[in-house]
Design a protein around this motif. Structure first.
Motif, short mmCIF file in Angstrom:
data_model
loop_
_atom_site.label_atom_id
_atom_site.label_comp_id
_atom_site.label_asym_id
_atom_site.label_seq_id
_atom_site.Cartn_x
_atom_site.Cartn_y
_atom_site.Cartn_z
N GLY A 31 21.08 83.18 44.08
CA GLY A 31 23.24 83.20 43.78
C GLY A 31 23.67 83.69 44.73
O GLY A 31 24.28 84.34 45.44
N THR A 32 23.26 82.98 46.36
CA THR A 32 23.92 82.71 47.99
C THR A 32 24.03 81.39 48.23
O THR A 32 25.06 81.93 48.90
N VAL A 33 23.83 80.69 47.90
CA VAL A 33 23.73 79.65 47.93
C VAL A 33 25.52 78.84 47.94
O VAL A 33 25.64 78.98 46.03
N HIS A 34 26.25 78.26 48.13
CA HIS A 34 27.40 77.76 48.01
C HIS A 34 26.94 76.37 48.15
O HIS A 34 27.54 75.44 47.25
N ASP A 35 26.76 75.62 48.59
CA ASP A 35 25.92 74.36 48.92
C ASP A 35 24.52 73.92 49.58
O ASP A 35 24.69 75.04 50.63
N LEU A 36 23.72 72.94 49.25
CA LEU A 36 22.84 72.78 49.74
C LEU A 36 22.52 70.97 50.02
O LEU A 36 22.60 70.27 48.73
N ARG A 37 22.14 71.21 50.55
CA ARG A 37 21.90 68.93 51.04
C ARG A 37 20.73 69.21 51.77
O ARG A 37 19.78 69.70 52.72
N VAL A 38 19.67 68.05 51.41
CA VAL A 38 18.13 67.75 51.53
C VAL A 38 18.13 66.47 51.56
O VAL A 38 18.70 66.00 50.59
N CYS A 39 17.92 65.96 52.70
CA CYS A 39 17.89 64.25 52.93
C CYS A 39 17.08 63.91 53.92
O CYS A 39 17.10 64.18 55.09
N LEU A 40 17.27 62.73 53.27
CA LEU A 40 15.89 62.09 55.11
C LEU A 40 17.12 61.40 55.67
O LEU A 40 17.75 61.02 55.58
N ILE A 41 16.97 61.81 56.71
CA ILE A 41 18.05 60.50 58.01
C ILE A 41 17.43 60.07 58.94
O ILE A 41 15.67 60.52 59.70
N ASN A 42 17.43 59.34 60.29
CA ASN A 42 17.85 58.38 60.88
C ASN A 42 16.01 57.69 60.72
O ASN A 42 14.46 58.18 60.46
N ASP A 43 16.33 56.82 59.88
CA ASP A 43 15.76 56.00 58.56
C ASP A 43 13.94 56.26 58.47
O ASP A 43 13.48 56.25 58.79
#
Length: 136
Positions: A31-43
């Motif tokens: 109930g406190t998250v406006h937005d979230l991103r989880v991703c692989l980066i740097n190849d």
């Protein structure tokens, strides 16, 4: 931002669809998250967890541990190098070690909590219905 262990990128890619499908459920428990991103980066050598949330960092992390451990562990176990799991006594130290604070951050409504935004949307919807009924 944490390093990805050998083979971890492939494991993460296999788990992404389930994590995405469950996102609203788990974030709704917080109930406190406006937005979230989880991703692989740097190849695929690093995994990024980036969130915009209401309140301060430490209470947010405690809430994540209390309410979303299964979801977070699903994304990070066997993916992030050295990830101990959120129920581990080493979890907070792991998070602190890999935490990178934003140098620039902007929020258009930074004082509005997720609950404030949801209440505002409900109020606007009710007002719209009232105005529609008045015009009929």
């Amino acid at each position: 931002m944490a390093p990805v262990r050998p083979g971890g990128a492939e494991i993460f890619r296999e788990r992404v669809e389930k994590a995405q499908v469950e996102a609203a459920y788990w974030e709704g428990k917080l109930g406190t998250v406006h937005d979230l991103r989880v991703c692989l980066i740097n190849d695929g050598t690093q995994i990024l967890f980036a969130a915009t949330y209401s309140d301060e960092f430490n209470p947010y992390v405690v809430d994540v541990i209390n309410f979303a451990t299964p979801w977070i562990d699903h994304m990070f176990t066997d993916v992030a190098e050295g990830y101990p799991g959120l129920k581990s006594p080493d979890a907070l130290a792991y998070i602190a070690k890999h935490q990178v604070e934003a140098s620039v951050w902007y929020g258009s409504n930074e004082d509005a909590t997720v609950r404030d935004v949801a209440r505002g949307q409900r109020t606007l919807a009710a007002l719209g219905e009232l105005l529609d009924a008045a015009q009929a």
